[in-house]
Structures are given as C-alpha cells and as structure tokens.
Design an enzyme around this catalytic site. Structure first.
Site: not given
Lengths: 226, 435
Positions: B85, B219
């Site tokens: 990310g 996540h």
C-alpha cells in the site's frame, strides 16, 4: 491492463485470397479500449508463460467476449494463421494494447485516414462513437487499391454518410474518387486542432505524417506498431 | 503420470496439509486477540502452491486476473498491482509529477494538503517528490480532515490533496470534492484501511483521480505483501505502470518483447534512432511489482472479501454495544454522515479524566492479551523522521495532538468471533470495575 485469454474461432470471412476476417470467442471476457490492438499466437499459453511467436492485429470490434479482426496474409506467420486457424480451433490472444485513441476527447473533431486493412481500428472506433451518439464528430478518408478491397463499406457509409470519402487508387470506378488522398481532402474536413488518425502501411503512415506536419496539424495519431 | 496429473496430486495434498497444519485452531482465553491478521482456508494455500508450480515468479496469470477482478469489485476501470500500500501511495503521487501532464504536473515546491494524524506513508511520497505537505487538523470521533479548514490551507502553491479514509470511516467526500473542483486540484484517496467503505452510495476509491489500497495482513484482505493503485483514467493508469516498472516507456509485460513491433525503430528523446525501446525511460521510476504467488493468494481472498467486510461491520457494532456504557470516559467513533464504513479497527479516545490514562488502559488490555494500536503516527510532525522535513501547519492541530496522547484502537477483523467479543466485554468490565 493487458489480459491473456484462450480464444476459439467461431467464424471466418474471406474478403479476398489474402484478406480474412476472424471472429473469436474469448474464454475470459475482459475490457477493451476502442482503437486498440491484440497479439495473437497459435500456441496455447497463459500470462505465466514466455510469450511465444505472435502477430499484432487491430481490433475491429469487441463485445461481450466476441472479438473481430482482419488479417492480411503478408508473410510466414500470417500464412501459418491462414493454414492452421480454422473454425473451431483455439489460439491465445493478449489485449488491449496501443494508445491510438485518447479517452475524454470524444467531443472534439476526429478525422480517420485509412489505407487498406488499416481501416480496422477505425471500425472499432466508429462502433464506439455510435454507441455514445457522437458520430457527427467523425469524418473518414478511406483509400484502397481496388473496390473489392473495401471492408465493411456499407455499414461505414451508413454510419458516416457524407462524412465518408472513399478513394480507389488502382482502378476506375463510377461512385468513388479515383486517386490517392491529398492534403486538400484533409483540409476540407479537418480543422488545425482536429485529431487526425493515420493507419495504413508504413510508407502510407510516414507520408501522411510528414504532409500533415508540413500543413501545421498538431494532433496526429498513428497506431504504434508495425 | 504427466506434469498436469502430478500438479493435481500436489494440490490435493496441499488441501490435506492445510487441514493438518491450520484446520483445527480453536480459540481459548489464553490466545491473544489480534488487531488484525490473515484469515484463510485451503484455497489460499492451493492457489499459492499452484502459482509456485508455474515458477513464473513475477506478475503473471493470477496478477492479470486479480487486476481485472479487483477493479470490478472496487467499481473502477483500472487496477495496477504493486508490492504494498505504501508503494501504491508513492506511485499515485509520483504519477502526478509526470512530464506528460505538462503545466498540470506537480513540481518541486508545490503544496499537497493532508493530515498529520495518520500513517506516515500517506505523507512520505509528498516529501520524496520534493513537494511540501500542508497539515490540516482532524475531527475527534471521525478522525478525518476538518473540512472547514481546507480553504485556510489553500495557497497559490496548492496542487493536490491526499487523504486516508481513517480507520475505514470515509472522510467528508462532498466537501473535499467541492474544494478539489473549485481549485482544480488532484485528489488521491488512500483507501488502504477502507476497502468496501461506502459514501453516498458509492465505494470509496471512486471519487479521486487515483486511489490506493493495501493487502498487508492487517488489512481487509491480504496477499502478505501487496497493494494496488486504482483509477478511472487510462492515461494515469499507463503512467502509474511506467513508474512501477522502472520508469520505462515500453509496455511489454514481464517476459514479453517487442509487443508494438517497433522495438528498434523509434526516436525517443535525444537517444540514437532505434535505441532498444525496452531500455527507454520516460519517468524516474522504481520496480514495485509483486509476484504471481502473492496475487494467487489475493484471488482466493477476493472471493472472501464481501464476507470479511460484513464481519468487520458486525464486530464493530458488537464492540460499540459493549463500550457504549463507558462513554463518560471513552469517546466512541462517529460514522461520517452519508457513509457506511468498512471498519479497519475500532478507534477509542480517552476523555479527559483523573482516573486513568490511555497508556494505563492499553497496558491493561495488552496484559489481558487484547492487542492495541495507536492511531498510527499520532501527530506526524512530532515524529523523529520529520524533524528536518519542510512542511506547513494550518492552525494548531489541537485535535491531532489530543489523538497522539489519548487515542488507540482495537481489532474488528474477521478472525475475531463471538467468543473473543465476549472476552473483550469481560476485560473492559474488569478495568472499569477496578477504577
């Protein structure tokens, strides 16, 4: 994003002994960009294999997993395709590639200059402009050697009406202009800021790019492959 | 037995292995309740082994499928897979510096608005690109940007905004978009903690010019390491890919050559005519691709993603119901208006009191095997790494400082079931009973 998919030949149209239109059904239905091109290999491979010998073709249309393109027999690999790729056979395609057409320019003026089978990406673009009801922004100059070489001429006439001008260079016909496209023809349909797309043989492209540059046209787009 | 048959046997054996190694984990109060972690079954393992048997190693068939499927899930046109990310944020910001944007490109010294109460790699790409971060305060409760301070933050150097949907709670997209449109700015939505969150009926990640997600184990879904850049703009997608793939001009996939057929017949910059296009660079890029093995795990996780999101929402509600009674001491999260968050965690802020501090509560929870985490960097300007960084602060960041001292979060991830929720209830009861 480029996708690799197994594809089956579902139809073939022989336009001439050396020009054939293939219709493939793709195993994986993925996105397509109008004006883009596809790589076709006769081998069955995935995106996790070394990409084998292949050839590149403009996509004439793509809807719901059905892809259509035109192949001109010009050498070893296209000969092989003509010989080995028949109805019911499988091949692998990788697509979409190319940057011929830019999104978000649909409201601008577009002039397509096609030479021979170079008309193929424009067929897909015409389909796209029709779908978004913006065909009035498009004009096309389409040149072939012989009248018999014209591809999808009826549907193209229907779509563009008097914004289509056809040129036949090696034959005298009654309904078409019997000469090459000249810059005056382009000047009649294009403004200096129009998007002009050229697609034909290498010499056809090089010739028009140089002439368009000389006449001050700024937005010239050429298919980025040979 | 040929290779295909042997592969089938190996994959069947992999399922057996999963059952033996991972299939019988049951919760007891001796276990630690994590704030996040991988949740998987035999499918992830089978895909991982399948991809490894291809031995393609770099991005391949699974990555190609994932990019398509994930874009569909997120309601965007394009998904570009990357290795984290943080890399996704770096590429999204770098893409806006591309010379292809002419005068609209972000240039050294331009300002990018963000918040200081967040994760460092939302902000670091601004610094790495020679731009200046401008920090705006956030709201307590939503932990998102105070939109009424955006106009104050604006200067003639402001060119872009990068904001996270904090903890999965969407920021006020209407107000941010209206500011973006008014000043013709770029918006990057950092959705690393917010996959599946909805604002005004649309998924987050669909509003900005670019959006980013993370597939780190904490996540909403995981590939181990992994992330993605999302966009609806074809040109931005191509530029992101160029920055991801060494900055090269050529778009050939790994292992492919001469896709365009013009590899040796192009004039690029001041290079000699015909210089191998595979070695022509149009951007100052990196190599931030992932492997097909990561994408293979991602494909199996993607099937579970809708249920993961529902589970996170459900756990959030249950924990909220448990903590409601302690609101004299705890500020509970407030959902942004017009939104349905897909929560990353359950943020809690300690109200001013003379009974206990955040650290005392955190220590108690940790001693009782409930994992706690702070709201990331707290006030990023107070971090050692930012000591010599050029930035601009708008106002006094009063709430940001309060968060740095008083906020933390616990998990809502799908690995938390009803037994763990009951245990969380018991531990909080114990804490408040002893006050």
């Amino acid at each position: 994003m480029n996708f690799v998919s197994k594809a089956q030949v579902i139809q073939i149209f022989n336009h001439s002994p050396i020009i054939r239109e293939y219709i493939l059904e793709l195993e994986k239905e993925r996105k397509y960009s109008p004006g883009s091109f596809v790589q076709l290999t006769l081998d069955l491979v995935t995106a996790s294999d070394i990409w084998p010998g292949s050839r590149t073709f403009s996509i004439a249309s793509y809807q719901k997993g059905i892809m259509r393109f035109v192949i001109k027999k010009v050498g070893y690999y296209t000969d092989k395709i003509f010989n080995e790729l028949n109805i019911g056979n499988y091949c692998t395609v990788k697509y979409p590639f190319g940057e011929l057409f830019k999104q978000n320019t649909e409201d601008e003026k577009h002039v397509f200059i096609a030479g021979g089978v170079g008309v193929t990406p424009f067929l897909g673009l015409l389909e796209y402009f029709k779908a978004i009801n913006k065909l009035e922004n498009v004009s096309m100059l389409y040149s072939v050697k012989h009248e018999a070489d014209l591809l999808h001429i009826d549907s193209t006439k229907k779509r563009l009406d008097n914004r289509l001008k056809v040129f036949i260079t090696q034959e005298i016909t009654e309904i078409y202009t019997n000469r090459r496209i000249i810059v005056d023809d382009i000047n009649q349909v294009a403004y200096q800021d129009s998007n002009i797309y050229v697609c034909g043989s290498k010499t056809f492209n090089a010739d028009f790019i140089s002439r368009l540059n000389e006449h001050g046209y700024q937005k010239i787009h050429v298919d980025e492959w040979e | 037995m040929n290779d295909k048959e042997l592969r089938k046997v190996i994959l069947e054996k992999t399922k057996e292995y999963y059952q033996m190694k991972f299939g019988k984990e049951e919760y007891s109060e001796e276990h630690r309740i994590l704030f996040g972690g991988r949740v998987f079954d035999e499918k992830e393992l089978v895909n991982l082994v399948d991809a490894s048997l291809d031995f393609w190693l770099t991005a391949g068939r699974y990555a190609s499928d994932f990019e398509y499927e994930f874009a569909q899930f997120m309601d965007v046109e394009y998904c570009v897979l990357v290795n984290s990310g943080s890399s996704a944020n770096l590429l999204a910001l770098a893409a806006l510096t591309s010379p292809k944007f002419g005068n609209k490109r972000l240039k050294k010294g331009d300002e990018v608005i963000s918040v200081a109460a967040g994760f460092p790699t939302t902000v670091n790409p601004i610094v790495q690109s020679g731009l200046v971060p401008v920090f705006v305060d956030v709201e307590l409760g939503t932990y998102n940007v105070k939109v009424d301070e955006l106009e104050t933050a604006y200067s003639d150097k402001t060119r872009a905004i990068i904001l996270a949907h904090t903890m999965g709670n969407p920021f006020n997209v209407d107000a941010v978009m209206s500011f973006v449109n008014k000043h013709d700015l770029y918006l990057i939505e950092d959705c690393c903690d917010a996959v599946g969150s909805i604002y005004n009926g649309k998924k987050v990640g669909t509003f900005g010019h670019l959006a980013t997600v993370s597939f780190y184990p904490a996540h909403h879904m995981t590939m181990g390491e992994g992330g993605a850049v999302l966009t609806n703009d074809e040109e931005l997608m191509r530029i992101v890919k160029s920055f991801r793939d060494w900055g090269r001009d050529c778009y050939c996939a790994p292992g492919a050559d001469n896709t365009c057929g013009r590899r040796f017949s192009m004039q690029c910059g001041d290079l000699p005519y015909g210089y191998d296009h595979k070695y022509v660079y149009s951007h100052i890029g990196y190599n931030l691709k992932l492997t097909d093995m990561q994408a293979a795990v991602g494909m199996a996780q993607l099937e579970k993603l809708p249920s993961f999101i529902e589970k996170r929402k459900g756990n959030f509600k249950k924990i909220y119901a448990i903590l409601e009674k302690y609101q004299d001491f705890l500020l509970l999260p407030r959902v942004t208006e017009n939104s349905e968050p897909s929560w990353f965690g359950f943020p809690i802020t300690i109200k001013e009191n003379d009974k206990f501090s955040r650290n005392q509560l955190n220590r108690f929870l940790e001693d009782n095997r409930i994992a706690t985490r702070l709201l990331f960097a707290g006030n990023i300007t107070k971090q050692p790494a930012y000591k010599d960084v050029e930035y601009r602060i708008v106002g006094d960041l009063k709430n940001t400082d309060y968060i740095m001292n008083n906020t933390f979060f616990i998990g809502v991830y799908p690995g938390i079931g009803d037994e763990q929720i009951e245990y969380i209830d018991k531990v909080f009861k114990d804490f408040f009973r002893k006050l």
